[in-house]
Design an enzyme around this catalytic site. Structure first.
Site, short mmCIF file in Angstrom:
data_model
loop_
_atom_site.label_atom_id
_atom_site.label_comp_id
_atom_site.label_asym_id
_atom_site.label_seq_id
_atom_site.Cartn_x
_atom_site.Cartn_y
_atom_site.Cartn_z
N LYS A 111 8.59 1.16 11.94
CA LYS A 111 8.31 1.71 10.89
C LYS A 111 8.13 2.94 11.67
O LYS A 111 7.98 2.94 12.76
CB LYS A 111 7.41 1.82 9.49
N SER A 185 7.74 5.24 1.61
CA SER A 185 8.63 6.05 3.14
C SER A 185 8.97 4.86 3.85
O SER A 185 10.34 5.44 4.94
CB SER A 185 7.50 6.63 3.20
N SER A 209 4.59 2.59 0.11
CA SER A 209 5.88 2.22 1.10
C SER A 209 6.09 0.88 1.73
O SER A 209 7.25 1.33 2.22
CB SER A 209 5.38 3.46 2.08
#
Length: 547
Positions: A111, A185, A209
């Site tokens: 990420k 996210s 997320s």
């Protein structure tokens, strides 16, 4: 507090009595005139030593690029190169001499809030331009295990988005239906796994997320117990809810990645000091579990599973999602688990408490990069860029998600202050105690991961919708997830079928079941999920009317 060192008043560090008086008055304080000289002398010494500290070399973990070389660093352009928005950055990073073969040859996406030395870390926003000089602890562990990091996965703007069209790198499209959200996210992480671009991915989770993109993209994602995996080198949103963890196509791969990255690193103060890396062999334990139960139709005998009643009761819950989750739970019963209903009425209020608590601390820690009072690896260059308060340019770069947190934080601090945050903290502890109580009755709690199907994304970017329409799309998304960030219990999202999109019954999208366990019993979540996955093919399951 005593003054341990006074310091000599250097010319460039002198503080005048008028500066002391001005400082005090800016905070509505008054200092007697007879004391101003004394305070000026004290602060001049302090000023000198503060400047001296800034001349000392900082103390970061070093990265040996001969042992961990990195090549091909670039920002991909276009839908094919980015895998429909999944990639933020591409690179090839691997260990010259891996220490084990646990992840040998496995490709991994990080990420884009995880530090990878020499690769820009956007955190989904243009507010801060940062190229870290360090690797996150989990990066080194992945490389030492033979994993090959192939790039940074797109994430939503400042990690404040549950719909995948807010990142500075562009919208991320659902792998099962172009134009629909992957969730956020960790949007790129979910997309890249499901599309086959990588074998494994790392996500971070402060409100769902990891789990939301896992549910929306049909992959397995585990938000580990708080502190199980070191957050060192990952951009923090708020330390008490920060989690980083594994995402994979199968439970087995998820468990193996967890085995590699879990364990104390001696830097992150979220972690227990007595949990060394490799303390629990998650991947090996799942292999043993599946092997030992392969010949029985009831591999979950002796395990008690609680259906969280309130987890199905939000009015926004889609009936098809409910049907998929209830069917998956019934199959757990067929696998031998004892199923019972558990009621935790305060669960219904958890989103409200989390929503108020987050901006009061998250504004300072996440947006202003100032986690004062924590013992962690910190990056002075980030708050240097941000400043004491957000500039107009930084505020505009955030997009409505981050702007929402910032304005809420300012409003709540101005209107209510510390007493409100204290009340939220105490109520969150009450929630934690309620979950702990329930988990003394059962081994795991189950509920839908996200209570409705993926929504459509805005091709021009979510911020073009305006703050209220954009943010309204996420209402209810974290109903069953955010509360476990505050409590710290492990939560795993397991794909359990397809449901139709709310706006088009011809579009079928994945949905997930969340399995929540006792703290530091992440292995139980993995065992329950692995047994279900072994006996069922979620891709053959559809819930809802065919149009």
């Amino acid at each position: 507090m005593s003054v341990s060192v006074l310091g000599e008043a250097q010319k460039d560090s002198l503080v005048t009595p008028s500066e002391v008086s001005s400082l005090a008055s800016s905070y509505n304080l008054s200092i007697p005139t007879t004391e101003l000289e004394d305070w000026a002398a004290l602060l001049a010494g302090l000023n000198h030593y503060a400047k001296e500290i800034l001349t000392l070399p900082d103390y970061y973990p070093t990265v040996d690029t001969t042992l961990y070389p990195r090549t091909g660093i670039h920002r991909p352009e276009g839908p094919e190169a980015t895998d429909q928005g999944g990639w933020a950055w591409k690179a090839t990073v691997k260990a010259a001499k891996p220490k084990s073969s646990e992840l040998e040859g496995k490709t991994v996406a990080l990420k884009d809030n995880v530090a990878l030395a020499g690769v820009q870390c956007t955190n989904g926003t243009g507010a801060v331009d940062w190229v870290p000089s360090v690797d996150a602890t989990l990066v080194t562990r992945i490389l030492d295990a033979g994993g090959v990091i192939t790039g940074k996965a797109a994430c939503e703007n400042n990690c404040f988005g549950a719909v995948s069209d807010t990142s500075v790198t562009g919208p991320v499209h659902n792998p099962y239906a172009y134009g629909y959200s992957t969730g956020g996210s960790s949007s790129g992480s979910g997309r890249l796994l499901a599309s086959g671009a990588v074998d494994l991915a790392i996500g971070a989770d402060q409100g769902g997320s990891i789990r939301l993109p896992s549910a929306n993209c049909g992959v397995v994602g585990l938000k580990p117990t708080w502190g199980l995996v070191p957050y060192t080198g990952c951009i923090s949103l708020e330390a008490t809810i920060d989690h980083v963890g594994p995402m994979a196509k199968t439970v087995q791969d998820c468990a193996t990645l967890l085995e590699v990255i879990a364990g104390s690193d001696g830097i992150d103060d979220r972690q227990p000091y007595n949990w060394p890396q490799g303390h629990i062999k998650y991947g090996q334990e799942i292999k043993k579990h599946l092997a030992s139960t392969s010949s029985t139709p009831t591999p979950l005998n002796g395990i008690k599973v609680g259906i969280l009643k309130e987890g199905f009761e939000d009015p926004m819950t889609d009936p098809n999602v409910t049907a998929a989750s209830k069917a998956a739970i019934a199959k757990l019963g067929e696998l031998g688990a004892e199923i019972k209903e558990i009621s935790i009425p305060l669960h219904k209020e958890s989103g409200m408490i989390w929503m108020v608590a987050l901006p009061m601390a998250g504004t300072t820690q996440g947006l202003l990069a100032n986690p004062a009072g924590r013992k962690q690896l910190l990056f002075p260059e980030r708050p240097t860029q941000v400043g004491k308060v957000l500039s107009q340019e930084a505020f505009d770069a955030l997009g409505p998600g981050g702007q929402n947190i910032y304005l809420r934080g300012l409003f709540l601090q101005e209107r209510f202050g510390a007493p409100l945050h204290a009340r939220c903290t105490n109520l969150l502890r009450k929630l934690n105690d309620e979950y702990d109580r329930a988990l003394r009755e059962v081994d795991a709690l189950v509920m839908p991961t996200i209570i409705f199907p993926p929504v459509k994304i805005c091709p021009e970017g979510g911020r073009t919708l305006g703050p209220l329409p954009m943010l309204s799309r996420t209402i209810g998304a974290t109903y069953n997830t955010a509360t476990f960030n505050s409590s710290g219990h492990p939560g795993l999202s397991l794909p359990v079928g397809f449901v139709p999109a709310k706006d088009d019954g011809r579009v079928w999208l994945p949905t997930g079941l969340q399995i929540v366990g006792r703290k530091f019993e992440d292995l139980m979540c993995l065992k329950v999920a692995a047994s279900w996955e072994e006996k069922n093919d979620w891709k053959e399951m559809k819930y809802g009317s065919v149009v």
